[in-house]
Scaffold this motif. Sequence first.
Motif, PDB file in Angstrom:
ATOM      1  N   SER A 180       0.815  -1.227   0.000  1.00 24.15           N
ATOM      2  CA  SER A 180       0.000   0.000   0.000  1.00 24.15           C
ATOM      3  C   SER A 180       0.841   1.265   0.000  1.00 24.15           C
ATOM      4  N   LYS A 213      -1.385  -7.828  -2.486  1.00 24.67           N
ATOM      5  CA  LYS A 213      -1.387  -6.607  -1.687  1.00 24.67           C
ATOM      6  C   LYS A 213      -2.099  -6.760  -0.346  1.00 24.67           C
ATOM      7  N   ASP A 214      -3.041  -7.716  -0.253  1.00 27.92           N
ATOM      8  CA  ASP A 214      -3.793  -7.917   0.987  1.00 27.92           C
ATOM      9  C   ASP A 214      -3.304  -9.118   1.798  1.00 27.92           C
TER      10      ASP A 214
END
Length: 230
Positions: A180, A213-214
């Motif tokens: 992020s 990304k998560d």
Amino acid sequence: MKVLGLSLVFCSLCSGFMQINVASSSRKTALLGQENGNIDEARRQIFSQTLAIGTMAILPAISNAAESKALSEEYRQGTAALGDMDDQAPVPREAYKKLPSGVILADLRPGNGEEIKEGSRVNFQWVLRKSNGYFVDSSEVNGSVPFIFTVGDGSAIKGVDEGMRGMKAGGVRRLLIPPSLAYVDGLEDGKPGPLPVGFGPRQQMRRVQNARKDVPGEYVYLEVQVTRVR
């Protein structure tokens, strides 16, 4: 060089031997084809055998070219990219510091020059890896051209802009940057950097940004060496 020379001589001898055998075989095949009234089949066999000789002669050259261009194991793992820094040395857990944003950093070597702060113009060398330590790219591989940015102007990814503050010229720091705070604006030319060069390295980072990304514990792994602050 001696090994290469012997290999070439050996390949030449083998090629010559095979050409003699195949030529003899080809003539026999042609005669057999004529006797049987199957000249086209004989020609196809001659062509196939000739193609096999060419392939065997070319393969060693391709192999040697690939070896000459391949990076060493040290470069592929990123351990030689910053030269005089021991980035494989164990770093004590207490050396790592986690910032409120989620960026984790550890100083591998303190600098003794001017300190980086808001508005500083910074030059640095870098090594980029995925969170599993797999080498992606580095400034060393790309001609040792440093990444240059001004702190706070948005030309560096957020994790770098924040994570390099407080460093001094000559210092080396390891940054673990959450996706992020990494390449959220993309990896095309002109986007915040340092950007990996070429389709392959950029595609690896796109996968991290889009597919992982998560994932808990996923980071973009950067080692930076400050060469100039002004």
